[in-house]
Scaffold this motif. Sequence first.
Motif, PDB file in Angstrom:
ATOM      1  N   UNK A 379       0.837  -1.200   0.000  1.00 14.92           N
ATOM      2  CA  UNK A 379       0.000   0.000   0.000  1.00 14.92           C
ATOM      3  C   UNK A 379       0.873   1.251   0.000  1.00 14.92           C
ATOM      4  N   UNK A 380       0.261   2.377  -0.398  1.00 13.90           N
ATOM      5  CA  UNK A 380       1.009   3.628  -0.337  1.00 13.90           C
ATOM      6  C   UNK A 380       1.122   4.126   1.100  1.00 13.90           C
ATOM      7  N   UNK A 415      12.364   1.891  -4.221  1.00  3.60           N
ATOM      8  CA  UNK A 415      11.464   0.986  -3.491  1.00  3.60           C
ATOM      9  C   UNK A 415      10.057   1.001  -4.073  1.00  3.60           C
ATOM     10  N   UNK A 416       9.579   2.183  -4.428  1.00  2.00           N
ATOM     11  CA  UNK A 416       8.253   2.274  -5.022  1.00  2.00           C
ATOM     12  C   UNK A 416       8.165   1.383  -6.261  1.00  2.00           C
ATOM     13  N   UNK A 417       9.149   1.515  -7.136  1.00  5.98           N
ATOM     14  CA  UNK A 417       9.136   0.727  -8.375  1.00  5.98           C
ATOM     15  C   UNK A 417       9.308  -0.765  -8.106  1.00  5.98           C
ATOM     16  N   UNK A 423       3.632  -6.389  -6.489  1.00  6.47           N
ATOM     17  CA  UNK A 423       2.245  -6.250  -6.047  1.00  6.47           C
ATOM     18  C   UNK A 423       1.344  -7.002  -7.024  1.00  6.47           C
ATOM     19  N   UNK A 424       0.098  -7.215  -6.631  1.00 11.62           N
ATOM     20  CA  UNK A 424      -0.843  -7.871  -7.545  1.00 11.62           C
ATOM     21  C   UNK A 424      -1.048  -6.979  -8.766  1.00 11.62           C
ATOM     22  N   UNK A 428      -1.402  -2.414  -9.517  1.00 12.82           N
ATOM     23  CA  UNK A 428      -0.144  -1.726  -9.815  1.00 12.82           C
ATOM     24  C   UNK A 428      -0.372  -0.313 -10.347  1.00 12.82           C
ATOM     25  N   UNK A 429      -1.301  -0.119 -11.246  1.00 15.56           N
ATOM     26  CA  UNK A 429      -1.559   1.226 -11.782  1.00 15.56           C
ATOM     27  C   UNK A 429      -2.032   2.172 -10.686  1.00 15.56           C
ATOM     28  N   UNK A 430      -2.911   1.667  -9.841  1.00 12.58           N
ATOM     29  CA  UNK A 430      -3.420   2.486  -8.730  1.00 12.58           C
ATOM     30  C   UNK A 430      -2.286   2.894  -7.793  1.00 12.58           C
TER      31      UNK A 430
END
Length: 440
Positions: A379-380, A415-417, A423-424, A428-430
């Motif tokens: 999650x963000x 890390x974000x990338x 992630x599922x 990923x786009x979200x």
Amino acid sequence: MNVQEIYKNKLIGVEEALSKVNTGDHIISALAAAEPREFLSKLHLIADRVKDVTVSTCLPMANYEYFTNESYSDSFLLEGWFYTPAIRNAHKDGRATFIPNHLHFAGTKRVQHKKCNILVGTASPMDKHGYLSLSLSSTYEREIAEKADLVILEVNPNMPKTFGDTTIHISEIDHVIETNYPVPELPVSEPNEKDKIIGKYIAELVEDGSTIQLGIGGIPNAVASELVNKKDLGIHTEMFTDGMVDLYNAGAINGSKKTLMPRKMIATFALGTKKLYDFINDNPAVQILNGNWVNDPYVIGKNHKMVSINTTLEMDLSGQCCSESIGHVQFSGTGGQSDTAVGAQMSIGGKSIIALYSTANIRVPGSDQDQRKTVSKIVTRLTHGATVSLSRNDVDYVVTEYGVVNLRGTSIRDRVNLLISIAHPDFRDQLRQEAKELRL
């Protein structure tokens, strides 16, 4: 006076043992399968004569009346190092509360805050030299035995005799209660398909000659099953499990490459099935040692190629791990996750691995149990109120069913990338859009 006479003089019944408890006392109970069943199952019977008795414990195996029945709220409060479903329910009604801790300091810091009046635990029968074994745990029990006003042990012939810091002499014990009940067992969780995929990814990271730490659950069990063809593995773990017995019997574990206590399998407690208990019984190759040593990150780091394998409930895109709460609601505990993750990275050639499913199926807030939705576990932002069990500074490898990434030395942008890549796919786009909005 010989040891048999000393033992006989200290032998009491459970009712007399309960008579030692006074208003305001602090009782510490042995952990998990080492807990004293007879004492705890009858503790509520003295509720009419005591108030404000605190019981500190970890992973209780039974739902004891003293903390599950609201009738005894004025008499007893459970303060737990690691929650189980029964403690979670008691917490809702104000009969239990959590003790934040890193496992290697759990007992040490607890008695610095609150003196222990009574330690209650279990032991295997006394030998001819007057020694008993604390059997299945020395996580904090041996340390507390030296500081408590009273030490009361239930002696049970079914408890395995273990070696290490579990050894205690009859002269160090104030009272013994003779019992004879089966040792509590924890059934082995069968890995599901996600577990098996994650287990294969993790096994690929474990080199021959590594020393490993594993926990409980489907993912650790899947890892153990994937390690059977490895060579010269060693054990330095918080919890000794059935999977380790299987690996030893398969020839994968021999400890020959260990740099700390070679050929010895080191743990601070054991929990599993009768197969496990039979294996560790009278087995000097298994050493149950004090948790403040076993789980000390600096000690863990002395093992060459130390690999710690832990799981988490939720991870944000910076690498923060929430492994013990669902939002603000305490679910389990930190346990040794931080201890072992940090210790493994201090090791030459060491690796810390955090595993999680990419998604969870949760109940829609405010709905009944039948309304559920799938959410990303990467999650963000962590759920509001979530506990950070392992800081982003201490995260190394991360594994989901979609792959493996290494966060060691990476920036937040990296890390974000990396984390979005495992992630599922549906999220990923979200996650990318949210990360941009938050300027991560």
